[in-house]
Design a protein around this motif. Structure first.
Motif, PDB file in Angstrom:
ATOM      1  N   GLN A 141       1.053  -0.949   0.014  1.00 47.61           N
ATOM      2  CA  GLN A 141      -0.077  -0.085  -0.088  1.00 47.61           C
ATOM      3  C   GLN A 141       0.933   1.204   0.102  1.00 47.61           C
ATOM      4  OE1 GLN A 141      -2.502   0.459   3.631  1.00 47.61           O
ATOM      5  NE2 GLN A 141      -4.178   1.590   2.350  1.00 47.61           N
ATOM      6  N   ARG A 155      -2.223   7.161   0.233  1.00 51.11           N
ATOM      7  CA  ARG A 155      -3.344   7.378  -0.604  1.00 51.11           C
ATOM      8  C   ARG A 155      -3.610   6.592  -1.862  1.00 51.11           C
ATOM      9  NH1 ARG A 155      -0.130  11.369   0.886  1.00 51.11           N
ATOM     10  NH2 ARG A 155       0.807  11.475  -0.942  1.00 51.11           N
ATOM     11  N   GLN A 156      -3.030   5.299  -1.751  1.00 53.23           N
ATOM     12  CA  GLN A 156      -3.631   4.361  -2.686  1.00 53.23           C
ATOM     13  C   GLN A 156      -4.304   3.225  -2.191  1.00 53.23           C
ATOM     14  OE1 GLN A 156      -0.781   3.689  -5.954  1.00 53.23           O
ATOM     15  NE2 GLN A 156       0.219   5.718  -5.692  1.00 53.23           N
ATOM     16  N   GLY A 157      -4.883   2.433  -3.163  1.00 54.30           N
ATOM     17  CA  GLY A 157      -5.493   1.089  -2.733  1.00 54.30           C
ATOM     18  C   GLY A 157      -4.126   0.084  -2.273  1.00 54.30           C
ATOM     19  N   GLN A 193      -2.213  -3.040  -3.416  1.00 55.52           N
ATOM     20  CA  GLN A 193      -1.732  -3.875  -4.924  1.00 55.52           C
ATOM     21  C   GLN A 193      -1.277  -5.211  -4.483  1.00 55.52           C
ATOM     22  OE1 GLN A 193       0.806  -1.172  -7.100  1.00 55.52           O
ATOM     23  NE2 GLN A 193      -0.110   0.737  -6.424  1.00 55.52           N
ATOM     24  N   LYS A 208      -9.412  -2.292 -11.686  1.00 56.07           N
ATOM     25  CA  LYS A 208      -9.115  -1.128 -10.750  1.00 56.07           C
ATOM     26  C   LYS A 208     -10.560  -1.296  -9.990  1.00 56.07           C
ATOM     27  CE  LYS A 208      -5.416   1.805 -12.130  1.00 56.07           C
ATOM     28  NZ  LYS A 208      -4.611   1.222 -10.971  1.00 56.07           N
ATOM     29  N   SER A 219     -13.033   9.982  -1.321  1.00 57.16           N
ATOM     30  CA  SER A 219     -11.864   9.445  -0.666  1.00 57.16           C
ATOM     31  C   SER A 219     -11.561   9.748   0.782  1.00 57.16           C
ATOM     32  CB  SER A 219     -10.466  10.229  -1.484  1.00 57.16           C
ATOM     33  OG  SER A 219     -10.531  11.495  -1.389  1.00 57.16           O
ATOM     34  N   PHE A 245     -12.297  -0.029   3.145  1.00 53.57           N
ATOM     35  CA  PHE A 245     -11.637  -0.614   1.855  1.00 53.57           C
ATOM     36  C   PHE A 245     -13.018  -1.359   1.305  1.00 53.57           C
ATOM     37  CE2 PHE A 245      -7.592   0.813   1.685  1.00 53.57           C
ATOM     38  CZ  PHE A 245      -7.270   1.219   3.243  1.00 53.57           C
ATOM     39  N   PRO A 249      -8.992   2.217  -3.296  1.00 51.14           N
ATOM     40  CA  PRO A 249      -8.072   3.054  -2.196  1.00 51.14           C
ATOM     41  C   PRO A 249      -8.406   3.362  -0.741  1.00 51.14           C
ATOM     42  CG  PRO A 249      -8.992   4.178  -3.917  1.00 51.14           C
ATOM     43  CD  PRO A 249      -9.451   2.765  -4.142  1.00 51.14           C
TER      44      PRO A 249
END
Lengths: 115, 114
Positions: free
Chosen positions: A38, A41-43, A45, B3, B9, B91, B107
């Motif tokens: 992670q 500020r991202q999900g 992966q 995705k 957010s 999430f 995200p």
């Protein structure tokens, strides 16, 4: 109950050094094991996953992990880290815990790579 | 790769208000999940959803929580009313079928309840 333990909350290494992030799981059945990364500020992966077969699995960006059943471990390794590898890494286990395929996560290891 | 998107957010609301978190899963996926991560702690399973129904929920999925995906649009998590302890990052994840143990994560939405 199923659980994942990542004993190191933070790991700091210098760029170019080798890396190992530790992960141990608890699950009596056949585990499906994952490492996620992670970035801020991202999900999440997916780096790599293990279902069966060769216990050493290769992932993206030079990462690999080894499933050792006798030790209930799935440590993540990289031969030479880059500053861009700085992120939080999560180990996770899934399986037929119940009638759904939920994922159980560890608490994560924050990796800082010093230039 | 595929995705999962989450909107918004970041959401800040007052305690007692209602909030809806939105998830746009991977287009051909059939199973949907919500996880909750309190700051500094691990991500924990809340609920999963398939064919218009909740398949399983954890003890964290309180009565004030609900999920739905009306007409194939967003997969939503609604909290009504919110409490201070609901502050966390939520999430969303999706997977293509039952046999897939891999889930694709969004995200996250950071929810702050004041």
């Amino acid at each position: 109950a199923q659980s994942v333990t990542q004993p190191d909350a933070r790991v700091t290494v210098s760029e170019g050094a080798s890396l190992q992030l530790r992960c141990k799981y608890s699950y009596s059945g056949t585990p499906y094991l994952f490492w996620y990364v992670q970035y801020p500020r991202q999900g999440l992966q997916l780096l790599l996953k293990y279902y069966s077969g060769d216990p050493v699995v290769q992932g993206v960006n030079g990462f690999e992990a080894e499933f050792i059943k006798s030790n209930s471990s799935f440590h993540l390794r990289k031969a030479s880290v880059h500053w861009s590898d700085s992120a939080v890494y999560f180990c996770a286990v899934s399986g037929s815990f119940s009638n759904t395929n939920k994922v159980v996560f560890g608490t994560g290891t924050r990796l800082q790579v010093l230039p | 790769g595929p995705k999962v998107l989450q909107i918004p957010s970041h959401q800040i609301i007052d305690m007692g208000q209602m909030v809806t978190l939105n998830c746009d899963p991977v287009s051909n996926h059939l199973y949907f999940y919500w996880y909750k991560q309190i700051l500094g702690q691990q991500m924990e399973f809340l609920v999963n959803f398939y064919n218009g129904k909740v398949m399983e929920k954890s003890k964290l999925f309180k009565d004030q929580f609900s999920v739905e995906r009306p007409d194939g649009s967003y997969f939503t998590l609604k909290i009504q009313p919110t409490a201070l302890e609901d502050s966390a990052v939520y999430f969303c994840a999706s997977s293509p079928d039952w046999s897939s143990y891999e889930q694709y994560f969004g995200p996250g939405t950071r929810l702050t309840v004041l």
